[in-house]
Write an enzyme that holds these catalytic residues in place. Structure first.
Site, short mmCIF file in Angstrom:
data_model
loop_
_atom_site.label_atom_id
_atom_site.label_comp_id
_atom_site.label_asym_id
_atom_site.label_seq_id
_atom_site.Cartn_x
_atom_site.Cartn_y
_atom_site.Cartn_z
N PHE A 151 7.66 12.55 -5.03
CA PHE A 151 8.24 12.96 -3.75
C PHE A 151 9.52 13.75 -4.05
O PHE A 151 10.63 13.22 -3.94
CB PHE A 151 8.55 11.75 -2.87
N CYS A 167 -0.38 1.01 -13.34
CA CYS A 167 0.08 1.10 -14.73
C CYS A 167 -0.73 0.09 -15.53
O CYS A 167 -0.65 -1.13 -15.27
CB CYS A 167 1.57 0.82 -14.83
N ILE A 197 6.26 5.15 0.83
CA ILE A 197 5.51 4.39 -0.18
C ILE A 197 4.73 3.28 0.49
O ILE A 197 5.04 2.84 1.60
CB ILE A 197 6.46 3.82 -1.25
N TYR A 251 2.94 -3.67 -0.50
CA TYR A 251 1.93 -4.59 -1.04
C TYR A 251 2.39 -6.02 -0.80
O TYR A 251 3.55 -6.37 -1.08
CB TYR A 251 1.71 -4.35 -2.54
#
Length: 796
Positions: free
Chosen positions: A527, A538, A601, A604
């Site tokens: 961004f 990852c 973003i 979670y």
């Protein structure tokens, strides 16, 4: 290419032009076959050009059509009495007779060469050179097994045959003429050197130029693999595009090395990024392998340059070769710049010579670890970096004269001493053999991974899906591999969600490649307008973990983002990943303002938001090496200081002569230890009053803002080797316990312990460290409090 020239039935009179060139293999410098063949052709041409004119006419008549009256279609004179094969050494050469009949058309040799009667010797010698090239290519056509290469040889054979018949100059007819791509490889490497290294001092920059020359020289003599071999090795690549470039390379670069009647171009001058991409990976591996195999043959002054700096140079160049946004491939990269190009161009001789890897001219060494991190983000020390507006900045002026004007800092270490210490720890053998330290308890987590990257075992590429460009099969295969790795290593994450993000054009993935397959990666979304990047996935495949790959992956990702001027990472880490991200510099203290990332973003459940702020001055992939080198320097400096402190001074003999008391400062060596005489003051006789006064002073000292490093004993894990350097440690906690046990019966005992804290700190830590500064400030505060209580009147 011209197709009009035909080939006659039966073999022409082929001279001993040498063996055919080595068939192109899977890359590599040309073998001795091509070199020997080229040398033999040159010798043969020299011999033929020195022959009598009738002998030359006979040779040219073989390739000349009959000019007799009538419609004779014979396109080459053939002797009715050919010499034996092999020719007898005792036989005298026959005198050339222009009246000798041709066994094909029965016309004389003179009828075949009437067009050459008034031709100059220079033009005849030129045609004879083409003749020998034709004979050599004829041999090549029959010995070559690869169909694509054979076809090119045959086309060039017909072209040269036609030139002899028509007395023309060879011109390869093609849809495009050289150069085929701009900027060329030569220009791109020039731009790379400017882009990454122009900030270096001239001596170190010259070393980079030598590395660039070495690389370009290898490309100019590199033997490309055939299209069929490439299809077997990399079936997903653009086979049609590579075949076109391979054909061009044969016609303009390879064949003219041994057939000098064809115009020759340097590979680096007429080809660009496309060809370089197709050969770079294989070439890099073979060059590094060749260097390792021949390291014992390398001259000592070249060993460090070839084995240490050249791999790093290739790694940095590889990133720019495969990057989609590298500025070095822009045609106007140096437009408007007042700085000229670095003269990297190499001189190519007519006869090809296989070049050794260590073909360079300068023994100067340079530490590339300080160069790998140069990026547009580091404007303070940047080279000719392109600014957003496309303008180029002038390099900073040399600061040598400013260095001499800097005030000398008290306690600063002389540069002469630093250089002397550096000479003792920069042994090339130790720099080249990090594998000997991989099992050490002090080795960095990414040391093994860094070594494998240097050897070419693993590779790193930033890839992503694109809706605007033609799909690259290799990249698509890697993306599928990444999707599989993430799905296996992140079982709680829906596979459909992983697939959607990995193939989303807005997301990119730093992929870890080993043996041509994906074994790990970091998927992220940038961004730029908000100043951060979100790390989404990852992972490293389970059987390749605990090898430092994860750390090295993150370090590469940090350098990639510094280069793109993004200095913050955000990620949601689950309970299993928090430890990994903490080791990589992430924390729960988010530096990015909340308004910058809210709504950008993904949230979670059950995960922790973590952030990492990047320092543009740190070369992350080499950071552990730099720290290791700094530790070695400090260790050597401490050892030198210890040797000075442990100097043995002559003992005191005055007491044998009846002296009962001497001043402390008269003891030999006492001042060298850092001892200072304290001012005179009153000694409190009342133990309770002394205890109360010392307790007050100690509480003030412990409450001071600079007392935090001295509150408790130094831990061995935090300061390795501390107790080998400091023989009499002291801290404020120990002083508190001594005070409580009424150990301090005099003010001198108390002041001695306090002074030991400051002396020990300055002995172990360098002057520029935060601990050293804290010790100075706290010492000043302590003596101020001592003076206020009246325990001393003045400080000497």
């Amino acid at each position: 290419m011209s197709e009009s020239a035909g080939i006659q039935q039966g073999s022409p009179a082929i001279g001993a032009a040498g063996s055919a060139p080595a068939a192109p293999g899977a890359g590599g410098t040309e073998g001795s076959a091509a070199t020997v063949g080229s040398a033999r052709i040159a010798v043969k041409k020299a011999q033929l050009r020195s022959s009598p004119r009738p002998k030359k006419l006979e040779k040219l008549g073989v390739y000349s059509s009959c000019k007799a009256e009538g419609a004779c279609k014979c396109n080459g004179w053939k002797s009715q009495n050919p010499p034996p094969t092999p020719p007898r050494m005792d036989q005298q050469p026959n005198t050339v007779n222009l009246q000798e009949r041709c066994r094909s058309c029965s016309h004389t040799l003179g009828d075949h060469v009437t067009h050459l009667e008034n031709v100059s010797e220079e033009e005849m010698n030129r045609l004879l050179g083409i003749v020998l090239d034709v004979e050599y290519l004829y041999t090549c056509v029959h010995k070559e097994e690869d169909a694509d290469t054979k076809q090119v040889y045959f086309s060039l054979f017909k072209l040269l045959r036609k030139c002899i018949l028509q007395m023309g100059k060879p011109v390869v007819e093609a849809q495009e003429s050289p150069p085929f791509e701009k900027p060329s490889i030569d220009q791109g490497v020039n731009n790379f050197v400017q882009y990454k290294f122009s900030h270096l001092p001239s001596k170190e920059r010259q070393t980079i130029v030598e590395l660039a020359k070495m690389f370009l020289n290898q490309i100019n003599y590199w033997q490309l693999e055939t299209p069929s071999q490439r299809r077997q090795r990399a079936p997903a690549d653009d086979a049609a595009g590579y075949k076109i470039n391979y054909t061009r390379w044969l016609c303009y670069c390879n064949v003219p090395q041994f057939c000098d009647s064809l115009p020759r171009y340097e590979t680096t001058q007429i080809f660009g990024r496309t060809l370089l991409r197709s050969v770079f990976t294989v070439m890099r591996k073979q060059l590094l392998e060749q260097a390792r195999q021949e390291k014992d043959k390398l001259p000592p002054e070249k060993r460090t340059l070839i084995l240490t700096h050249f791999p790093k140079f290739l790694s940095m160049l590889e990133e720019e070769v495969y990057s989609q946004s590298s500025p070095i491939w822009s045609e106007d990269f140096l437009a408007g710049s007042s700085v000229g190009q670095i003269p990297i161009h190499t001189v190519i001789s007519a006869a090809p010579v296989a070049r050794p890897l260590y073909h360079s001219t300068s023994p100067v060494s340079v530490d590339l670890s300080s160069c790998g991190s140069v990026s547009p983000a580091r404007k303070a020390v940047s080279a000719l970096e392109p600014s957003p507006g496309g303008e180029k900045r002038r390099p900073p002026e040399p600061l040598a004269h400013e260095e001499t004007k800097k005030p000398r800092i008290v306690g600063d270490i002389p540069m002469e001493l630093i250089n002397e210490v550096m000479a003792t720890i920069t042994d090339p053998a130790s720099m080249l053999g990090p594998e000997t330290n991989l099992l050490s308890a002090h080795s960095a987590r990414d040391e093994a991974a860094r070594l494998e990257e240097r050897r070419g075992v693993i590779e790193f590429h930033v890839i992503g899906n694109s809706l605007n460009q033609k799909p690259n099969k290799r990249i698509l295969m890697w993306l599928v591999g990444l999707q599989n790795v993430f799905s296996h290593q992140l079982p709680r994450m829906p596979k459909e969600y992983i697939t959607r993000l990995v193939f989303d054009p807005k997301h990119k993935t730093l992929s870890l490649i080993k043996d041509g397959r994906v074994i790990g990666g970091i998927c992220f979304r940038m961004f730029p307008s908000q100043g951060f990047t979100e790390i989404v996935f990852c992972a490293v495949t389970s059987n390749e973990q605990v090898k430092g790959y994860g750390t090295h992956l993150m370090n590469h990702l940090k350098e990639y983002h510094i280069k793109h001027d993004i200095l913050n990472f955000l990620t949601y880490a689950d309970e299993y990943a928090i430890g990994y991200f903490k080791k990589q510099g992430f924390s729960k203290d988010i530096k990015v303002p909340k308004a910058k990332y809210v709504g950008y973003i993904k949230d979670y459940e059950g995960a922790t938001l973590m952030g990492c702020e990047l320092n543009p001055s740190i070369p992350y992939t080499e950071f552990s090496v730099i720290i290791k080198k700094q530790k070695e320097i400090i260790k050597k400096l401490i050892e030198r200081k210890q040797a000075q402190i442990r100097k043995v001074y002559p003992g005191l003999s005055c007491f044998k002569e009846g002296v009962r008391q001497i001043p402390i400062e008269s003891i030999p060596g006492i001042r060298e230890t850092g001892w200072k005489p304290v001012g005179k003051g009153k000694e409190l006789k009342d133990p309770d009053q002394l205890y109360s006064t010392l307790k007050t002073i100690l509480q003030h000292v412990k409450s001071h803002q600079n007392a935090w490093p001295f509150m408790e004993p130094v831990k061995k894990t935090e300061a390795p080797g501390y107790y080998q350097v400091i023989r009499f440690p002291m801290d404020l906690k120990t002083m508190s316990e001594r005070l409580k046990s009424r150990y301090y019966t005099t003010r001198k005992l108390f002041m001695a312990d306090m002074q030991r804290i400051f002396t020990n700190c300055r002995e172990y830590n360098p002057p520029e460290s935060e601990y050293y500064k804290c010790a100075n400030l706290l010492e000043k505060f302590f003596y101020t409090k001592i003076k206020e209580t009246g325990l001393i009147e003045k400080i000497n």
